[in-house]
Motif scaffolding. Structure first.
Motif: not given
Length: 245
Positions: A3-11
């Motif tokens: 239900v939550i899919d995070v890929a290569g996240l950056g901020i």
């Protein structure tokens, strides 16, 4: 199903400029994609959360935990990578921030719950329970700005936790309020988990993390250091930081 899919996240964010910054500060830690005065709050973070999981997020202050929740909630957008969320979220993040000072408690409940997707009929049906949970039955017609800080937190938790959303995002909200109210919060979260809700929970309280969560994510300097069983994650975190969660 994730239900939550995070890929290569950056901020990345701008640093607060200060006249006391040194020449070294200008260049230390800068990579070729970061402009002067910027830093990566999160970088190259990937994980997936299955429906019904309870995930605890740990790390020192300033390591990107709250920013991660805001990205999952859609409050802020990433500079790189993706965040995919299936289903609505009940965001217990800076929970008193959306209330309007000059509106009454009643008006704020209808406004806040309505903005989160509840219909007037649904709010009508849940209103008395929301107010009773918050323990502010005598203040329904009172302007929000006249409530004590404790009342504001109780009201906000009551409204947001009443949303019929499959995913709960909780950021340190259980660190506030008196002991009796915290136990009310614990019991409500446990009931929601028993109903199959998904929990994404940021906390420094090891007891709370072990009470609710079976899995942990450990963030350090904006990177995902470890993803595993909550006991193992807390042990690793304690080893890295002198036993302090």
């Amino acid at each position: 199903m994730a239900v939550i899919d995070v890929a290569g996240l950056g901020i990345r964010f701008k640093r607060t400029r200060s006249s006391r910054r040194s020449f070294k500060d200008l260049f230390a830690g800068r990579d070729r994609r970061t402009r002067p005065g910027e830093f990566w709050a999160l970088r190259d973070v990937s994980f997936a959360v299955e429906a019904g999981e309870a995930i605890g997020v740990v790390g020192r202050n300033g390591q990107g935990k709250s920013t991660l929740l805001k990205l999952v909630a859609g409050v802020v957008l990433p500079d790189e990578g993706t965040v995919s969320v299936t289903g609505g979220v009940a965001p217990l993040i800076e929970i008193t921030g959306g209330f309007v000072a000059d509106l009454t408690v009643r008006e704020n409940v209808y406004l806040t719950a309505g903005l989160h997707g509840m219909t007037k009929a649904e709010i009508d049906a849940a209103f008395d329970d929301m107010i009773a949970f918050a323990g502010i039955e005598d203040f329904v017609g009172t302007p929000y700005k006249h409530l004590s800080s404790g009342m504001k937190v109780r009201l906000a938790f009551s409204v947001i936790s009443s949303l019929d959303e499959p995913i709960m995002l909780v950021d340190e909200v259980l660190a506030v309020g008196d002991k009796a109210f915290r136990e009310q919060c614990y019991e409500r979260i446990e009931r929601l988990l028993a109903d199959g809700r998904t929990l994404f929970f940021v906390s420094h309280n090891e007891r709370d993390l072990k009470r609710f969560c079976s899995r942990g994510l450990y963030l350090d300097k904006g990177r995902l250091v470890m993803d595993g069983p909550i006991d193992a994650v807390l042990s690793r975190y304690g080893e890295d930081h002198g036993g302090k969660a």
